[in-house]
Scaffold this motif. Structure first.
Motif, PDB file in Angstrom:
ATOM      1  N   ARG A   1      -4.328  15.379 -10.247  1.00  0.00           N
ATOM      2  CA  ARG A   1      -4.855  16.422  -9.628  1.00  0.00           C
ATOM      3  C   ARG A   1      -5.264  16.458  -8.170  1.00  0.00           C
ATOM      4  N   LYS A   2      -5.318  17.462  -7.543  1.00  0.00           N
ATOM      5  CA  LYS A   2      -5.867  17.520  -6.105  1.00  0.00           C
ATOM      6  C   LYS A   2      -7.421  18.053  -6.506  1.00  0.00           C
TER       7      LYS A   2
ATOM      8  N   GLY B   1      -9.063  18.469  -1.381  1.00  0.00           N
ATOM      9  CA  GLY B   1      -7.774  18.265  -1.110  1.00  0.00           C
ATOM     10  C   GLY B   1      -7.417  16.502  -1.217  1.00  0.00           C
ATOM     11  N   TYR B   2      -8.194  15.733  -1.710  1.00  0.00           N
ATOM     12  CA  TYR B   2      -7.870  14.499  -2.062  1.00  0.00           C
ATOM     13  C   TYR B   2      -6.672  14.613  -3.378  1.00  0.00           C
TER      14      TYR B   2
ATOM     15  N   SER C   1      -8.677  10.706   2.660  1.00  0.00           N
ATOM     16  CA  SER C   1      -8.805  10.619   3.883  1.00  0.00           C
ATOM     17  C   SER C   1      -9.510  11.513   4.610  1.00  0.00           C
ATOM     18  N   ASP C   2      -9.955  11.225   5.790  1.00  0.00           N
ATOM     19  CA  ASP C   2     -10.727  12.349   6.559  1.00  0.00           C
ATOM     20  C   ASP C   2      -9.566  13.181   7.213  1.00  0.00           C
ATOM     21  N   VAL C   3      -8.415  12.606   7.523  1.00  0.00           N
ATOM     22  CA  VAL C   3      -7.270  13.470   7.844  1.00  0.00           C
ATOM     23  C   VAL C   3      -6.445  13.954   6.804  1.00  0.00           C
ATOM     24  N   LEU C   4      -6.370  15.313   6.493  1.00  0.00           N
ATOM     25  CA  LEU C   4      -5.838  15.872   5.315  1.00  0.00           C
ATOM     26  C   LEU C   4      -4.264  15.506   5.176  1.00  0.00           C
TER      27      LEU C   4
ATOM     28  N   PRO D   1      -2.201  10.575   0.719  1.00  0.00           N
ATOM     29  CA  PRO D   1      -0.760  10.340  -0.107  1.00  0.00           C
ATOM     30  C   PRO D   1      -0.299  11.579  -0.783  1.00  0.00           C
ATOM     31  N   SER D   2       1.206  11.646  -0.583  1.00  0.00           N
ATOM     32  CA  SER D   2       1.372  13.204  -1.170  1.00  0.00           C
ATOM     33  C   SER D   2       1.480  13.209  -2.613  1.00  0.00           C
ATOM     34  N   PHE D   3       0.928  14.272  -3.101  1.00  0.00           N
ATOM     35  CA  PHE D   3       1.016  14.397  -4.538  1.00  0.00           C
ATOM     36  C   PHE D   3       2.319  14.618  -5.092  1.00  0.00           C
TER      37      PHE D   3
END
Length: 341
Positions: free
Chosen positions: A256-257, A261-262, A326-329, A333-335
């Motif tokens: 999940r995210k 947004g992680y 990541s602090d930068v969305l 890594p791509s879900f």
């Protein structure tokens, strides 16, 4: 010097009921003594163990809905008996073991309809396309095979040094899963698979067995170098895990995210098959049990057990979960790429 008995009794009196039960379990399992010895010799090791608490979630069977998938294979076999080449090769078997059951059911229903209409040419064409799509789709993820010496690293597509540096910076130069320093940047989707010809082959396999919508969405992602040649397509892994990930000995299931947004993933040890998938024709349809055994699938649905450890000494086990941050969305890594992987 050992603490005096009065001091020990005072410490024990501070424990609640749950803590006392845990202490008794350690004593019964003959673990308490060695644990105290470790504490005396290197107390920092205990703090590492205590602080290194990994979350875990229930693990699904190695292959979900196995009996349904078995019946799908039987239906395919019954409806292709008149084909000049009715082989279900290991590539097709592998895809049937993981593709969505509802899509598989619809494809087999179409095959059965062609068979009822005695349209043998259509049945032949359908089975041939399935086999071809599975072989080509799987091979698209693999570097070209050669009977000569392996290709040099410099011959393979390379991510830009900027992307690798951003990946290392994102993860503070630490492996996501072992906590060890100086990891490598591991591709989620190999750059070989992002070439236009490979993307086309993967899209064909996805369209047949995962549906048009999934094929369009995922092929657009792997065909976009702004994603595949960026930290979104990279994981920080120590050298051994990187090798195992590329060699299909471990896998990561995106769960999940998070609200931030992680991406939360679940670690799995993959079972190793007893044969290399054959991409050539066979002289007969192997029994289901033989396909199961050769592919490493067990009837009890269990995953494999590996021997990798974190810095604390705790083992990496199937079911453990990790959050990729990541602090930068747009560096997370791509879900979606993890789903495809």
């Amino acid at each position: 010097m050992d603490p005096p008995p009065d001091k020990i009794r005072e410490l024990i009196s501070r424990l609640n009921e749950d803590q006392l039960q845990q202490l008794w379990k350690l004593h019964e399992g003959q673990i308490l003594g060695p644990l105290l010895d470790i504490t005396k010799k290197a107390c920092e090791n205990i703090s590492l163990l205590v602080m290194d608490r990994l979350d875990s979630e229930p693990v699904q069977d190695y292959v979900t809905e196995l009996e349904t998938r078995h019946r799908i294979l039987q239906r395919i076999q019954r409806n292709t008996m008149k084909c000049s080449d009715d082989e279900i090769n290991m590539a097709l078997f592998a895809v049937i073991m993981v593709a969505p059951v509802n899509i598989l059911e619809s494809r087999v229903a179409a095959l059965e309809d062609s068979n009822r209409r005695n349209d043998q040419a259509e049945v032949d064409e359908m089975l041939a396309r399935w086999r071809s799509a599975c072989i080509n789709g799987i091979q698209a993820f693999m570097p070209p095979q050669s009977t000569s010496l392996p290709r040099r690293l410099t011959d393979l597509p390379q991510a830009s040094s900027d992307a690798v540096n951003l990946c290392k910076e994102r993860d503070s130069n630490v492996c996501h899963f072992t906590g060890m320093y100086d990891p490598q940047a591991a591709y989620i989707i190999p750059l070989e698979a992002t070439k236009s010809a490979a993307v086309s082959r993967i899209a064909d396999m996805l369209e047949i067995f995962w549906g048009v919508g999934t094929a369009a969405r995922l092929s657009a992602l792997i065909g976009d170098p702004r994603i595949t040649n960026s930290p979104q397509n990279m994981l920080s892994m120590n050298h051994q895990l990187h090798d195992w990930f590329d060699g299909c000995k471990i896998a990561l299931k995106p769960l999940r995210k998070t609200d931030e947004g992680y991406v939360q993933v679940q670690f799995h040890w993959l079972r190793q098959g007893k044969c290399v998938p054959h991409f050539t024709t066979a002289t007969y349809y192997p029994p289901f049990e033989m396909l199961m055994e050769n592919s490493g699938i067990l009837k009890d649905g269990s995953w494999d057990i590996g021997t990798a450890h974190r810095r604390s000494g705790l083992r990496l086990e199937t079911g453990q979960t990790f959050i990729l941050r990541s602090d930068v969305l747009n560096h997370i890594p791509s879900f979606e790429l993890l789903e495809l992987s």
